[in-house]
Design an enzyme around this catalytic site. Structure first.
Site, PDB file in Angstrom:
ATOM      1  N   THR A   1       3.077  24.809  -3.952  1.00  0.00           N
ATOM      2  CA  THR A   1       4.228  25.319  -3.199  1.00  0.00           C
ATOM      3  C   THR A   1       5.469  24.449  -3.381  1.00  0.00           C
ATOM      4  O   THR A   1       5.403  23.305  -3.807  1.00  0.00           O
ATOM      5  CB  THR A   1       3.889  25.423  -1.700  1.00  0.00           C
ATOM      6  N   ASP A   2       6.614  25.047  -3.026  1.00  0.00           N
ATOM      7  CA  ASP A   2       7.886  24.325  -3.106  1.00  0.00           C
ATOM      8  C   ASP A   2       8.324  23.889  -1.703  1.00  0.00           C
ATOM      9  O   ASP A   2       7.554  23.999  -0.747  1.00  0.00           O
ATOM     10  CB  ASP A   2       8.953  25.192  -3.791  1.00  0.00           C
ATOM     11  N   LEU A   3       9.536  23.406  -1.584  1.00  0.00           N
ATOM     12  CA  LEU A   3      10.033  22.928  -0.295  1.00  0.00           C
ATOM     13  C   LEU A   3      10.088  24.013   0.779  1.00  0.00           C
ATOM     14  O   LEU A   3      10.020  23.730   1.962  1.00  0.00           O
ATOM     15  CB  LEU A   3      11.427  22.310  -0.464  1.00  0.00           C
TER      16      LEU A   3
ATOM     17  N   ILE B   1       6.558  28.191  -0.225  1.00  0.00           N
ATOM     18  CA  ILE B   1       6.038  29.323  -0.995  1.00  0.00           C
ATOM     19  C   ILE B   1       5.645  28.838  -2.390  1.00  0.00           C
ATOM     20  O   ILE B   1       6.052  27.764  -2.833  1.00  0.00           O
ATOM     21  CB  ILE B   1       7.053  30.478  -1.079  1.00  0.00           C
TER      22      ILE B   1
END
Length: 135
Positions: free
Chosen positions: A13-15, A18
């Site tokens: 996931t990203d910041l 997601i």
């Protein structure tokens, strides 16, 4: 159609929490590798024989986000095979929801990176529907 189940981990996931867009490419790579394995294709043996696959083209659509701990299904289906290329349609789903789709063109290359024909054994497998449906 071949199906592979993958779980989303924090590292995917990203910041925003997601799945980072590039990780879908990793998921579908695993799907293609497992599809070949299910067909009985040994990619290490192909490489030893001087044949490898390389992604030549990819068309991708990001439709909905996946999030941490989602259980996803990567679907891989042969769309077309020529003497030196394989075109596959792939989708990543969460349940019935389609999150990502891609059309991927693979080229068969020799050890020097030049296009070559698919090995006859693989071409034969691709001509016959296998009905593979793994989870």
């Amino acid at each position: 159609m071949h199906r592979l189940t993958v779980r989303v981990y924090y590292e995917d996931t990203d910041l925003a929490g997601i799945v980072y867009y590039a990780n879908y490419l990793k998921f579908i790579e695993r799907g293609r590798s497992e599809w070949l394995r299910a067909l009985g294709v040994d990619q290490a043996a192909l490489k030893a024989a001087g044949r490898v696959f390389a992604v030549r083209r990819i068309e991708a659509d990001y439709l909905r986000p996946a999030r941490f701990d989602d259980l996803l299904t990567v679907e891989t289906m042969l769309a077309q095979a020529t003497t030196a290329r394989i075109v596959m349609d792939q989708a990543v789903r969460r349940g019935e929801a389609v999150l990502f789709t891609a059309r991927v063109t693979l080229a068969c290359l020799d050890a020097a990176g030049r296009p070559v024909r698919l090995p006859a054994s693989l071409a034969g497998l691709l001509e016959t529907p296998s009905g593979i449906d793994e989870k």
